[in-house]
Design an enzyme around this catalytic site. Structure first.
Site, PDB file in Angstrom:
ATOM      1  N   GLN A  74     -12.593 -30.452 -85.438  1.00  0.00           N
ATOM      2  CA  GLN A  74     -12.513 -29.026 -85.122  1.00  0.00           C
ATOM      3  C   GLN A  74     -11.369 -28.349 -85.879  1.00  0.00           C
ATOM      4  OE1 GLN A  74     -14.082 -31.023 -82.980  1.00  0.00           O
ATOM      5  NE2 GLN A  74     -15.843 -29.686 -83.090  1.00  0.00           N
ATOM      6  N   GLY A  75     -11.691 -27.262 -86.550  1.00  0.00           N
ATOM      7  CA  GLY A  75     -10.705 -26.550 -87.359  1.00  0.00           C
ATOM      8  C   GLY A  75     -10.858 -26.848 -88.849  1.00  0.00           C
ATOM      9  N   ASP A  76     -11.637 -27.877 -89.169  1.00  0.00           N
ATOM     10  CA  ASP A  76     -11.924 -28.189 -90.576  1.00  0.00           C
ATOM     11  C   ASP A  76     -13.151 -27.436 -91.075  1.00  0.00           C
ATOM     12  OD1 ASP A  76      -9.863 -30.084 -91.082  1.00  0.00           O
ATOM     13  OD2 ASP A  76     -10.983 -31.604 -89.962  1.00  0.00           O
ATOM     14  N   SER A  77     -13.885 -26.841 -90.159  1.00  0.00           N
ATOM     15  CA  SER A  77     -15.149 -26.185 -90.510  1.00  0.00           C
ATOM     16  C   SER A  77     -15.047 -25.258 -91.693  1.00  0.00           C
ATOM     17  CB  SER A  77     -15.660 -25.383 -89.318  1.00  0.00           C
ATOM     18  OG  SER A  77     -16.318 -26.255 -88.458  1.00  0.00           O
ATOM     19  N   ASP A  83     -25.746 -22.972 -92.705  1.00  0.00           N
ATOM     20  CA  ASP A  83     -24.419 -22.645 -92.161  1.00  0.00           C
ATOM     21  C   ASP A  83     -23.442 -22.358 -93.305  1.00  0.00           C
ATOM     22  OD1 ASP A  83     -22.260 -22.327 -90.476  1.00  0.00           O
ATOM     23  OD2 ASP A  83     -22.013 -24.475 -90.066  1.00  0.00           O
ATOM     24  N   HIS A  96     -20.821 -20.307 -89.298  1.00  0.00           N
ATOM     25  CA  HIS A  96     -20.404 -20.347 -87.881  1.00  0.00           C
ATOM     26  C   HIS A  96     -18.944 -19.944 -87.714  1.00  0.00           C
ATOM     27  CE1 HIS A  96     -18.912 -24.647 -88.290  1.00  0.00           C
ATOM     28  NE2 HIS A  96     -18.056 -24.195 -87.398  1.00  0.00           N
TER      29      HIS A  96
HETATM   30  N1  ARG Z   1     -17.550 -27.157 -85.848  1.00  0.00           N
HETATM   31  C1  ARG Z   1     -16.253 -27.653 -86.156  1.00  0.00           C
HETATM   32  C2  ARG Z   1     -15.326 -26.502 -86.527  1.00  0.00           C
HETATM   33  O1  ARG Z   1     -15.668 -25.365 -86.262  1.00  0.00           O
HETATM   34  C3  ARG Z   1     -16.288 -28.746 -87.200  1.00  0.00           C
HETATM   35  C4  ARG Z   1     -16.894 -29.965 -86.683  1.00  0.00           C
HETATM   36  C5  ARG Z   1     -16.959 -31.066 -87.659  1.00  0.00           C
HETATM   37  N2  ARG Z   1     -17.175 -32.251 -86.912  1.00  0.00           N
HETATM   38  C6  ARG Z   1     -17.280 -33.464 -87.436  1.00  0.00           C
HETATM   39  N3  ARG Z   1     -17.386 -34.467 -86.608  1.00  0.00           N
HETATM   40  N4  ARG Z   1     -17.267 -33.667 -88.724  1.00  0.00           N
HETATM   41  O2  ARG Z   1     -14.209 -26.682 -86.972  1.00  0.00           O
END
Ligand code: ARG
Length: 256
Positions: free
Chosen positions: A207-210, A116, A71
């Site tokens: 968000q940003g850790d993905s 993913d 993603h």
């Molecule tokens: N989708 C998020 C990203 O693009 C990461 C989300 C992780 N969320 C969580 N609650 N662990 O950075």
């Protein structure tokens, strides 16, 4: 400009690919609960940068191949991507290397978030050092309750528009797939078999850790994929399960 870019990417993450069908975003935040750390403790961690800004995390599989989340690589071209390795800071230090090519898992589904995972090939090989190291891929999924650690430059609260400059990490416990699907937690069958969960009250990726590393027992067991908010009670972080996707990585690494 910076805030604008981050807001857009966090927004895309919340409203787009990262929330499976049926989960709607909430707007109140909660701290992720980690602490600042050094790249020397997580030398496999990289920052994937899109048009000059941090967009996702990733892990070094070899000196030319990064494992991250699919993603993170939707609607992008390799020429707009760089990887920073060997730095505790996302905007400076270490080395910044151009991406030559990337490959998303052919079975990635943005609605369900299955598969993913992606591999990224660097245009030049990294020199391994105390701050730049590869990490092995898990061969079996970690056990329920196993200790794990996730790291990254993602937001410190859900919905925040700024990223920390220094790498953060937080200790978590693995939640097995079957427990994560049970009524103990909120996701039910939205957690699929190529995923795993990690949870500790008040602590989570965000968000940003993905795409970034979840490590347990010295090997890469997961990559940050999705979650409902961040650190919301009874909603674990959901990760791509490296053991389940390992053979895809091994072969994609040779063909990307
Ligand atoms: N989708 C998020 C990203 O693009 C990461 C989300 C992780 N969320 C969580 N609650 N662990 O950075």
């Amino acid at each position: 400009m910076f805030k604008f870019v981050i807001l857009l990417s966090a927004f895309a993450c919340v409203l787009g690919a990262s929330i499976p069908d049926g989960l709607l975003p909430q707007l109140d935040g909660r701290i992720v609960g980690g602490s600042a750390t050094s790249i020397s403790s997580f030398p496999w961690q990289i920052s994937l940068q899109r048009s000059g800004s941090h967009s996702c995390g990733g892990s070094l599989y070899s000196n030319t191949i990064v494992v991250t989340a699919a993603h993170c690589l939707q609607s992008v071209t390799a020429s707009s991507l760089k990887v920073r390795a060997g730095s505790s800071y996302r905007t400076s230090g270490g080395v910044l290397v151009q991406v030559a090519a990337f490959k998303n898992h052919e079975g990635y589904n943005a609605n369900t978030m299955v598969n993913d995972i992606a591999v990224v090939r660097l245009s030049s090989s990294l020199s391994l050092s105390s701050t730049i190291k590869t990490i092995g891929l898990a061969t079996t999924a970690p056990s329920d309750g196993a200790a794990a650690v996730v790291s990254g430059w993602g937001t410190l609260t859900y919905g925040s528009s700024s990223l920390p400059s220094q790498l953060q990490s937080v200790d978590l416990s693995i939640v097995s797939l079957s427990k994560c699907q049970s009524s103990t937690y909120g996701y039910g069958s939205q957690v699929r078999s190529t995923m795993l969960c990690a949870y500790t009250s008040g602590k989570d990726a965000c968000q940003g850790d993905s795409g970034g590393p979840l490590v347990s027992g010295g090997v890469l067991v997961g990559g940050v994929s999705w979650g409902y908010g961040c650190a919301y009670p009874n909603y674990p972080g959901v990760y791509l399960s490296v053991a389940d996707l390992r053979s895809w990585v091994v072969s994609a690494a040779t063909s990307v």
